[in-house]
Scaffold this motif. Structure first.
Motif, PDB file in Angstrom:
ATOM      1  N   VAL A   1      36.646  60.235 -25.056  1.00  0.00           N
ATOM      2  CA  VAL A   1      35.515  59.695 -25.953  1.00  0.00           C
ATOM      3  C   VAL A   1      35.601  60.434 -27.290  1.00  0.00           C
ATOM      4  O   VAL A   1      36.193  61.442 -27.322  1.00  0.00           O
ATOM      5  N   LYS A   2      34.748  60.052 -28.156  1.00  0.00           N
ATOM      6  CA  LYS A   2      34.390  60.680 -29.559  1.00  0.00           C
ATOM      7  C   LYS A   2      32.933  60.820 -29.408  1.00  0.00           C
ATOM      8  O   LYS A   2      32.230  59.861 -28.836  1.00  0.00           O
ATOM      9  N   LEU A   3      32.462  62.011 -29.547  1.00  0.00           N
ATOM     10  CA  LEU A   3      31.186  62.268 -29.637  1.00  0.00           C
ATOM     11  C   LEU A   3      30.677  62.108 -31.108  1.00  0.00           C
ATOM     12  O   LEU A   3      31.389  62.922 -31.909  1.00  0.00           O
ATOM     13  N   MET A   4      29.732  61.110 -31.435  1.00  0.00           N
ATOM     14  CA  MET A   4      29.095  61.128 -32.551  1.00  0.00           C
ATOM     15  C   MET A   4      27.905  61.764 -33.004  1.00  0.00           C
ATOM     16  O   MET A   4      26.913  61.561 -32.220  1.00  0.00           O
TER      17      MET A   4
ATOM     18  N   ILE B   1      31.535  57.509 -27.604  1.00  0.00           N
ATOM     19  CA  ILE B   1      32.171  56.205 -28.243  1.00  0.00           C
ATOM     20  C   ILE B   1      33.415  56.182 -27.620  1.00  0.00           C
ATOM     21  O   ILE B   1      34.102  57.175 -27.783  1.00  0.00           O
ATOM     22  N   ALA B   2      33.972  55.148 -27.103  1.00  0.00           N
ATOM     23  CA  ALA B   2      35.330  55.105 -26.586  1.00  0.00           C
ATOM     24  C   ALA B   2      36.417  55.318 -27.434  1.00  0.00           C
ATOM     25  O   ALA B   2      36.267  54.756 -28.663  1.00  0.00           O
ATOM     26  N   GLY B   3      37.157  56.275 -27.173  1.00  0.00           N
ATOM     27  CA  GLY B   3      38.224  56.587 -28.150  1.00  0.00           C
ATOM     28  C   GLY B   3      39.464  55.708 -28.217  1.00  0.00           C
ATOM     29  O   GLY B   3      39.524  54.935 -27.440  1.00  0.00           O
TER      30      GLY B   3
ATOM     31  N   VAL C   1      32.437  51.038 -20.124  1.00  0.00           N
ATOM     32  CA  VAL C   1      33.678  51.329 -19.918  1.00  0.00           C
ATOM     33  C   VAL C   1      34.030  52.893 -19.961  1.00  0.00           C
ATOM     34  O   VAL C   1      34.787  53.393 -19.524  1.00  0.00           O
ATOM     35  N   ILE C   2      32.935  53.547 -20.594  1.00  0.00           N
ATOM     36  CA  ILE C   2      32.867  54.918 -20.633  1.00  0.00           C
ATOM     37  C   ILE C   2      32.447  55.539 -19.342  1.00  0.00           C
ATOM     38  O   ILE C   2      31.379  55.340 -18.803  1.00  0.00           O
TER      39      ILE C   2
END
Length: 365
Positions: free
Chosen positions: A279-282, A363-365, A272-273
């Motif tokens: 998003v969140k960058l981990m 990661i999808a936010g 889905v990204i």
């Protein structure tokens, strides 16, 4: 893949309007060590109670070795249980405690004695057979509780935070003991804990729960390196989570623009990204490389500069807390093994940080 000896289908539990456990499906393989992990109120103990028959579900099914035991009594389920408070009988000797479940099953006296000594050998405590629980240390009592549970060789052993009352050093020792016993017996273990390190150390798979549902199910490496949500990334281990927007994607690799203008590369395992998606960058602290000055730009990952605001030595690891111009939220954390002869840092100095694409996850936010 071994056959499942615990199958859960659509299992749920409500208390009035409160959903303690949303409908879940879960298969546990024969001989697997599965840990139910999550914060307080996540549903892990409710799930364990339903498996054990200590509570009845509102819907769904529990099957053990192919037999429907959803509404069966605990003694009909071929399970053993180990609790945090040991639950040993204080008026019985260690040998009598361990033999109790065999006596309830009307096992022959000679066979009972043999099985009790085998169980004591398994936990390396044959010399305490005639002592009483009050004469044992906490760690010894927990091992006796485990011996009592496994003496009749149940198909599944359920453990509800069994090491929670022990100090860290003893808890670490008991983790190794339980893993060894699991390897020797090959019995399925379902183990509840809220301790992330314990879950990562001991399990074959982790079932991470949140608000009565399964947030993610997989190996420790799956959850740690490929979290499917911000909750999973934030709960398991320490993470730097930066706001970003996807600007391009090629396979599992994405290009993203981090809040503040930095353009970096990262991995994205969720389909889905896509372009334009927030998003969140981990970034895990131990995957950040530290440079005395601004690092050279890298097309294989990302870079940024940040000001050092604090230093914390936790023992084996040293953590640097840094504030970057691209993030006004919580400070970034970089971590590395503590070294007496390592580099010295000063509060207020500007350091460069860099990372590899393979170590950054969108990661999808």
């Amino acid at each position: 893949m071994p056959a499942s000896n615990l199958q859960i289908t659509g299992l749920c539990k409500r208390y009035g309007d409160f959903v303690a456990l949303a409908p879940i499906d879960l298969d546990v393989a024969q001989g697997e060590f599965l840990i139910l992990l999550g914060p307080s109120g996540s549903g892990k103990t409710t799930l364990l109670s339903l498996i054990a028959g200590l509570a009845q579900p509102d819907d769904g099914q529990v099957r053990i070795n192919g037999v429907d035991v959803t509404y069966g009594a605990p003694y009909e389920r071929d399970i053993g249980m180990v609790f945090q408070n040991y639950a040993l009988f204080p008026h019985m000797t260690v040998a009598e405690n361990i033999s109790f479940p065999l006596q309830m099953r009307r096992t022959d006296a000679k066979k009972t004695r043999e099985k009790v000594m085998q169980a004591l050998e398994m936990v390396h405590l044959p010399h305490v057979a005639e002592r009483y629980p009050r004469e044992l240390s906490g760690g010894q009592q927990q091992r006796i509780a485990l011996a009592r549970c496994m003496v009749y060789r149940p198909s599944i052993i359920l453990m509800d935070e069994p090491l929670g009352a022990l100090d860290k050093k003893l808890r670490d020792q008991m983790q190794l003991e339980i893993k060894r016993i699991h390897r020797d017996l090959g019995t399925t273990i379902v183990y509840v804990t809220h301790d992330q390190e314990e879950a990562m150390t001991m399990s074959d798979r982790i079932c991470l729960m949140n608000a009565g549902s399964i947030a993610q199910l997989g190996t420790p490496a799956d959850l740690y390196f490929r979290p499917k949500s911000v909750f999973v990334a934030d709960f398991l281990g320490e993470s730097n989570l930066l706001d970003a927007v996807v600007t391009g994607r090629s396979g599992d690799q994405v290009q993203i623009s981090v809040q503040g203008g930095a353009n970096v590369n990262a991995m994205a395992y969720d389909p889905v990204i896509r372009d334009g998606r927030p998003v969140k960058l981990m970034l895990r602290p131990q995957n950040l490389q530290i440079h005395d000055g601004p690092p050279a730009a890298s097309i294989n990952g990302g870079t940024l500069s940040a000001k050092l605001t604090d230093i914390m030595v936790t023992g084996s690891m040293t953590k640097l807390y840094l504030q970057s111009h691209i993030s006004d939220a919580a400070p970034l954390v970089a971590a590395f093994p503590t070294n007496r002869l390592g580099r010295q840092y000063e509060i207020g100095q500007t350091l460069g940080l860099s990372w590899l694409t393979a170590d950054a996850v969108a990661i999808a936010g």
